[in-house]
Design an enzyme around this catalytic site. Structure first.
Site, PDB file in Angstrom:
ATOM      1  N   ASP A 130       0.821  -1.211   0.000  1.00 19.49           N
ATOM      2  CA  ASP A 130       0.000   0.000   0.000  1.00 19.49           C
ATOM      3  C   ASP A 130       0.858   1.265   0.000  1.00 19.49           C
ATOM      4  O   ASP A 130       0.512   2.259   0.642  1.00 19.49           O
ATOM      5  CB  ASP A 130      -0.927  -0.014   1.223  1.00 19.49           C
ATOM      6  CG  ASP A 130      -2.016   1.041   1.149  1.00 19.49           C
ATOM      7  OD1 ASP A 130      -2.387   1.438   0.028  1.00 19.49           O
ATOM      8  OD2 ASP A 130      -2.488   1.490   2.214  1.00 19.49           O
ATOM      9  N   CYS A 211     -16.274   9.262   1.759  1.00 19.81           N
ATOM     10  CA  CYS A 211     -15.903   8.171   2.657  1.00 19.81           C
ATOM     11  C   CYS A 211     -15.212   8.728   3.897  1.00 19.81           C
ATOM     12  O   CYS A 211     -14.305   9.564   3.807  1.00 19.81           O
ATOM     13  CB  CYS A 211     -14.973   7.208   1.924  1.00 19.81           C
ATOM     14  SG  CYS A 211     -14.356   5.862   2.947  1.00 19.81           S
ATOM     15  N   CYS A 241     -18.345  -0.865   6.815  1.00 18.25           N
ATOM     16  CA  CYS A 241     -18.611  -1.764   5.681  1.00 18.25           C
ATOM     17  C   CYS A 241     -17.898  -3.097   5.842  1.00 18.25           C
ATOM     18  O   CYS A 241     -18.265  -4.079   5.186  1.00 18.25           O
ATOM     19  CB  CYS A 241     -18.270  -1.102   4.343  1.00 18.25           C
ATOM     20  SG  CYS A 241     -16.521  -0.770   4.078  1.00 18.25           S
TER      21      CYS A 241
END
Length: 315
Positions: A130, A211, A241
């Site tokens: 990432d 978000c 989520c």
């Protein structure tokens, strides 16, 4: 070229603590047009680096000319129930940020795997987690480790989606795994329905500008006023989520990686947990955690917004 077998690579990955390992091919992305449309629509907000990285994200083979495949690893960070949001917490922090930064923890073990490969015949190996133009979720899907769910997360049928994705690009001639092509989300829309800010434009399409993970971590200006009252107590990131996904409810198991465990600081019961700190003390406590990315002033800002208009105390 000689080198380890795939079975030996998987065994070493397991020894290092990774919960899954697969091999992905490096052909251009099948989602290239979708990425272009997403960026053009402004869904990335102020994350301009995604525009700069787009060419390589669409063609992972262009990242390293020497690489023949990517070894893809999953690192479990699932929190035990007692480390998640609790009644009495003034604010909430995403599960992945409760301990040491995964960029340090996961990358350290990826680098150990890299050195292991180089010692066994690889001439090239490069580790990522990432932190660059790597389409991690698509590579994990190609490596047979899961599918990309409606919440845009990689979902493993064995352990759900509480995982970090790492990769080691290498010139070893490892045979690619069979990609996972089946969508196991079915008709479920729990993640889409539960999002407190309505950030999902459609299944598998997230408007990052709405978000809470983007707003609390990446977004530097004052948060959009239309999101006031929708923070649901989240001061850093959001787990909703993931929490509602049936695959996590059924199959996720707590991590065994000690560095991902919840630290005593911040005291999430204390609304002034960051107000009492100066920059030096914040750095001393949080430099090796994900909370360092927004920094002290934005964590103060986030807690104030998180506490305003809270709709619940535990979710």
């Amino acid at each position: 070229m000689t080198g380890p077998t795939l079975a030996e690579v998987r065994a070493e990955a397991a020894r290092l603590g990774f919960v899954a390992c697969g091999v992905a091919s490096l052909e251009p992305s099948a989602r290239a047009d979708a990425l272009d449309r997403w960026l053009t629509a402004g869904r990335a907000g102020t994350m301009r680096y995604l525009h700069r990285q787009a060419r390589k994200r669409k063609d992972p083979g262009a990242l390293h000319a020497e690489a023949r495949c990517a070894i893809v690893l999953l690192d479990n960070y699932a929190a035990p129930a007692e480390e998640r949001a609790q009644p009495g917490d003034a604010f909430k922090v995403a599960s992945y940020a409760r301990g040491t930064d995964y960029h340090l923890v996961t990358l350290g073990r990826l680098l150990a795997l890299k050195e292991w490969l180089l010692a066994r015949g690889a001439h090239f190996a490069s580790a990522w987690v990432d932190d660059g133009p790597v389409p991690e979720r698509e590579l994990a899907e190609r490596a047979g480790l899961g599918w990309i769910g409606k919440n845009t997360m990689l979902i493993s049928p064995q352990r759900g989606s509480w995982t970090f994705i790492g990769s080691v690009f290498t010139d070893l001639p490892l045979v690619s795994d069979t990609p996972m092509v089946t969508d196991h989300c079915g008709s479920c829309t729990r993640c889409l329905d539960a999002c407190p800010t309505g950030a999902f434009v459609a299944p598998r399409e997230l408007d990052a500008t709405r978000c809470l993970s983007y707003v609390t971590i990446e977004y530097k200006p004052d948060p959009p006023p239309e999101l006031d009252g929708a923070w649901n107590g989240w001061a850093f990131g959001c787990d909703i989520c993931n929490e509602v996904c049936p695959w996590n409810v059924k199959f996720a198991e707590p991590t065994t990686i000690a560095e991902f465990g919840r630290r005593a600081a911040p005291d999430r019961r204390d609304p002034a947990a960051f107000e009492s700190l100066d920059e030096a003390e914040f750095t001393r406590r949080y430099a090796d955690t994900p909370l360092a990315r927004p920094g002290l002033e934005r964590m103060r800002r986030n807690v104030r917004h998180a506490m305003a208009g809270r709709q619940d105390s535990t979710s």
